[in-house]
Design an enzyme around this catalytic site. Structure first.
Site, PDB file in Angstrom:
ATOM      1  CB  CYS A  54      -1.017   0.074   1.135  1.00  0.00           C
ATOM      2  SG  CYS A  54      -2.533   1.161   0.977  1.00  0.00           S
ATOM      3  CG  HIS A  67      -4.309  -3.289   2.236  1.00  0.00           C
ATOM      4  ND1 HIS A  67      -3.402  -3.079   3.100  1.00  0.00           N
ATOM      5  CD2 HIS A  67      -4.913  -2.209   1.784  1.00  0.00           C
ATOM      6  CE1 HIS A  67      -3.457  -1.671   3.482  1.00  0.00           C
ATOM      7  NE2 HIS A  67      -4.391  -1.037   2.586  1.00  0.00           N
ATOM      8  CD  GLU A  88      -2.495  -6.343   4.537  1.00  0.00           C
ATOM      9  OE1 GLU A  88      -2.660  -5.057   4.863  1.00  0.00           O
ATOM     10  OE2 GLU A  88      -1.790  -6.496   3.436  1.00  0.00           O
TER      11      GLU A  88
END
Length: 212
Positions: A81, A185, A187
């Site tokens: 990011c 992102h 994750e």
């Protein structure tokens, strides 16, 4: 087990990144000092927030020279990011100089009716130059974005994935030398994000073994 250093400069979503890598069997170590880099196989530069405050915090931490030396030595680094944006020479978002590890600039997303900024939500990756992060021939991957700016690298060949935004496509992921980076992102991107992180970890382990 890979030992991954997670750069902690006060502007990253450390918990969710740590959890994602621990689910893949990696050991994640928060790093606030350059001396700790030596004990890691790879580094992650996360980031949530604005460009100038992030660069100010990185400089204050004393980590900038260490990050430059790390990538100059060909050691693996993953930007996530805002962490991707900090790798560039500068950003439309502010006045500070970026790390300059990748040539180019971060530009504001174009404004157009029906396409609000920030770009937020799930979107499919559009494959570009194949890389260990996103090899050729893979199935379409959906990932989660929250951003108002996108990287415009000087060398388009380092773009490994793009994403549609309005009438155009913007950079979604990069791979250049030892540096991988995601504007989205991973994750927070469910199974597709986990698969992408698994590929990066596999590459880190292969690279480490080859360097021995």
């Amino acid at each position: 087990m890979s030992r991954i250093g997670l750069i902690d400069y006060g502007m990253g979503n450390l918990h969710s990144v740590t959890r994602a890598f621990e689910r893949l069997g990696a050991e994640v170590v928060p790093l606030q000092r350059a001396e700790a880099f030596a004990h890691c196989q790879a580094l992650i530069l996360p980031g949530v927030g604005a460009f100038d405050p992030a660069m100010e915090r990185l400089h204050r931490s004393g980590l900038v020279p260490a990050l430059e030396a790390w990538t100059s030595a060909g050691r693996p680094l993953l930007g996530i990011c805002l962490g991707l944006q900090l790798l560039f020479e500068g950003s439309d978002e502010g006045q500070a100089k970026g790390l300059g590890l990748i040539k180019g600039r971060v530009r504001a997303l174009p404004r157009s009716p029906g396409h609000p900024v920030p770009h937020m939500g799930w979107a499919p990756l559009i494959p570009a130059t194949p890389s260990p992060l996103l090899p050729a021939g893979g199935a379409a991957e959906w990932v989660y974005f929250v951003h108002s700016y996108a990287a415009d690298p000087s060398e388009a060949s380092c773009v490994t994935a793009r994403v549609a935004f309005g009438e155009t496509q913007v950079t979604a992921a990069l791979w250049q030398g030892p540096i991988a980076a995601c504007q989205f992102h991973p994750e927070k991107s469910s199974s597709d994000g986990q698969a992408l992180l698994r590929r990066w970890l596999d590459w880190v382990e292969r690279s480490t073994a080859e360097a021995r």
